[in-house]
Design an enzyme around this catalytic site. Sequence first.
Site, PDB file in Angstrom:
ATOM      1  N   HIS A 120     -31.863  11.425  -0.063  1.00  0.00           N
ATOM      2  CA  HIS A 120     -30.416  10.837  -0.396  1.00  0.00           C
ATOM      3  C   HIS A 120     -29.603  12.024  -0.576  1.00  0.00           C
ATOM      4  O   HIS A 120     -29.672  12.902  -1.358  1.00  0.00           O
ATOM      5  CB  HIS A 120     -30.614   9.891  -1.443  1.00  0.00           C
ATOM      6  CG  HIS A 120     -31.417   8.784  -1.400  1.00  0.00           C
ATOM      7  ND1 HIS A 120     -30.836   7.530  -0.817  1.00  0.00           N
ATOM      8  CD2 HIS A 120     -32.694   8.546  -1.814  1.00  0.00           C
ATOM      9  CE1 HIS A 120     -31.893   6.732  -0.751  1.00  0.00           C
ATOM     10  NE2 HIS A 120     -32.937   7.161  -1.558  1.00  0.00           N
ATOM     11  N   GLY A 370       5.688 -10.730  -9.052  1.00  0.00           N
ATOM     12  CA  GLY A 370       5.622 -10.239 -10.269  1.00  0.00           C
ATOM     13  C   GLY A 370       6.876  -9.519 -10.341  1.00  0.00           C
ATOM     14  O   GLY A 370       7.521  -9.117  -9.371  1.00  0.00           O
ATOM     15  N   GLN A 373       9.420  -2.616 -13.819  1.00  0.00           N
ATOM     16  CA  GLN A 373      10.715  -1.477 -14.359  1.00  0.00           C
ATOM     17  C   GLN A 373      11.488  -1.265 -13.018  1.00  0.00           C
ATOM     18  O   GLN A 373      12.880  -1.162 -13.249  1.00  0.00           O
ATOM     19  CB  GLN A 373      10.127  -0.102 -14.774  1.00  0.00           C
ATOM     20  CG  GLN A 373      10.987   0.682 -15.267  1.00  0.00           C
ATOM     21  CD  GLN A 373      10.546   1.804 -15.747  1.00  0.00           C
ATOM     22  OE1 GLN A 373       9.360   2.023 -15.865  1.00  0.00           O
ATOM     23  NE2 GLN A 373      11.529   2.923 -16.044  1.00  0.00           N
ATOM     24  N   VAL A 377       8.118  -7.869  -6.864  1.00  0.00           N
ATOM     25  CA  VAL A 377       7.101  -7.755  -6.099  1.00  0.00           C
ATOM     26  C   VAL A 377       6.725  -9.092  -5.345  1.00  0.00           C
ATOM     27  O   VAL A 377       6.729 -10.038  -6.069  1.00  0.00           O
ATOM     28  CB  VAL A 377       5.823  -7.306  -6.869  1.00  0.00           C
ATOM     29  CG1 VAL A 377       4.446  -7.052  -5.808  1.00  0.00           C
ATOM     30  CG2 VAL A 377       5.935  -5.915  -7.248  1.00  0.00           C
ATOM     31  N   LYS A 390       6.955  -4.216  -2.369  1.00  0.00           N
ATOM     32  CA  LYS A 390       7.765  -4.012  -3.868  1.00  0.00           C
ATOM     33  C   LYS A 390       9.021  -3.675  -3.369  1.00  0.00           C
ATOM     34  O   LYS A 390       9.104  -2.579  -2.830  1.00  0.00           O
ATOM     35  CB  LYS A 390       6.692  -2.727  -4.373  1.00  0.00           C
ATOM     36  CG  LYS A 390       7.258  -2.197  -5.705  1.00  0.00           C
ATOM     37  CD  LYS A 390       6.713  -1.167  -6.217  1.00  0.00           C
ATOM     38  CE  LYS A 390       6.885  -0.590  -7.660  1.00  0.00           C
ATOM     39  NZ  LYS A 390       6.197   0.664  -8.046  1.00  0.00           N
ATOM     40  N   ASP A 481       1.481   5.882 -17.050  1.00  0.00           N
ATOM     41  CA  ASP A 481       1.531   4.669 -17.621  1.00  0.00           C
ATOM     42  C   ASP A 481       0.268   3.869 -17.292  1.00  0.00           C
ATOM     43  O   ASP A 481       0.461   2.632 -16.990  1.00  0.00           O
ATOM     44  CB  ASP A 481       2.798   4.120 -16.877  1.00  0.00           C
ATOM     45  CG  ASP A 481       3.310   2.707 -17.461  1.00  0.00           C
ATOM     46  OD1 ASP A 481       3.033   2.484 -18.406  1.00  0.00           O
ATOM     47  OD2 ASP A 481       3.943   2.054 -16.792  1.00  0.00           O
TER      48      ASP A 481
END
Length: 617
Positions: A120, A370, A373, A377, A390, A481
């Site tokens: 492997h 959605g 900020q 979306v 987006k 974030d």
Amino acid sequence: MFPRVILNGTMIKKSQQKKIISPCNYKERFFVLDTQELKYSECRPGKKPVIKGCIRLCSIKCVEIVFTDLPIPCSFKYPFQVFHDNHFLYIFAPDNDCRLRWVQALKEETKNNTLVEKYHPQFWMGGKWRCCHLSNKLAKGCHAYDPLGYASKKPLPGIPDAEAELHGALQKTVIALQNYTPLTNKELALQKDKVYTLVDTFQADWWKVQDEMGNTGLVPSTHVIENSGNNFERFEWYSKNMTREEAEDILIKEAKEGAFMVRNSRQTGVYTVSVFTKASSSNGEKHPGVKHYQIRQPKTGEPTFYLAEKYLFHSIPELIHYHQHNAAGLITRLRHPVTQAGGCSQAIAGLSQDEWEVDPEELDFGLEVGRGQFGLVLQGRWREKKVALKIIKQECMSNEEFKEEARIMMRLCHSKLVQLYGVCTQRSPMCLVLEFMDNGCLSDYLRNKKGALSQNAMLEMCLDVSEGMAYLEMSNFIHRDLAARNCLVSNEYVVKLSDFGMTRYVLDDQYTSSLCSKFPVKWSAPEVIRYCKFSSKSDIWSFGVLMWEVYTEGRIPYENRTNAEVVESLNAGMRLLKPKLAPESVYMLMEWCWKEKPVDRPSFALLLHELSSLSYL
């Protein structure tokens, strides 16, 4: 007759995890290879070494280099493996030459053993082989093993094609200014600060280089610098014979924050960086203008350069590349290189516009799924494929900031990151075309599945996120974030990182926000709250909070406290309490992420290994 010593030296060994509950760790050991055994000892200053392990050479079935696409959590980065007595010992050498010496010597001493036919080539991790995904540790290998194919024999470079012969093979070396992840099989990965052999420069934007293993491929020419010194005339930011007045006229006409160029100073052999800024005065009024910084050299005799004295570089391209991502003492970071003829370069590094620009006629816009900020979306379709679109609100992000976000995302490619397919800049507002994630954001998914998630499912979620963050860490990116709301869940229940709107590419693993912009206090490390200092270690803190979100099935951290109360609690040393569903071993990792000092927190690479070891339980 005493056995003859063949090799000895200090390397790092990974625990063999012979038992299911064995922890994963990395320890420095002194290795000795003789004609009978491979031994390793713990070295204690002033005391006799203590032997910690001994492998009889007659029990070894395979010795080979390990290839991995994951970050390596210890200081030595060149792993090889020894398969013996149904156990795998992973050893990490300090450099490739050292690794090749040990692999060659061990192969020579074991070539007459009963050996495996296949091995492997990657690590056993998370209960499976990363190369073939088999879940039996002793499963037959997936790659043919050659006991006589000494790894020290580097493959010869390929025969140059006719076009390359016209230009001739260049016997020069280059240094990588930054990491680079290949997007096609024609390209080669770069590792920052490593030296590569320059094979050809017949394309201005793409150079062919060769790494130390003999692999060749194309790399963006802006990502490397000749090892001979400061040959930087090919860079778009250099304007050789530009006067101070001419530079000011061009940059003021451009009028973009951080537009810059490098030019010759009046003093021979000295260079100046001229940069445009819209900086505000103390009364809030804007006074746009051009600042000039002379590139200086300390009187040490060494070829180093700096703009801010704390930050020294061995070449001017390295200096410029650093300050393109970190202001570090300048009035603004160097955002937009301006050519001698005027005009900022807008191309995404390494990609032509045709490769990332999406025709708006090919897009079908659907329902909103959605908002964040920077905008909405929407669900949509592109070339018969379901995608997420987006949409960027114009008042939230300028065209340049939008293209910078796209530039960042196009550099990143990993199975645990939401994939960017392209951008649409030919319509207003502009949009990103992204991989669609059927199960939405992780925070909502956790709440919707409350009471139905197994321990293994929650651990897998944390593993997915840590794997994506380890990739960002290896690529010198910070997220800034990281939270469950910014992760998405696929229809196959894979969790992927999304929303890189706050991502900052950094070279010194730290970014201090010049504006100290808003940040989510309940997910933020103390140094972010106090000093606006972001780093991969502050991302680690946020990851600990994300783990807490997972094991509380989507609860809001500190849900009954104000931001001010949270800050007061953190300053007093208080931390989030252990979730009922979290095993003690998982909560210990959360607490590790929440160490007060950033240096005491783990790296994502190490955290990934620790989480992987928990998956055995």
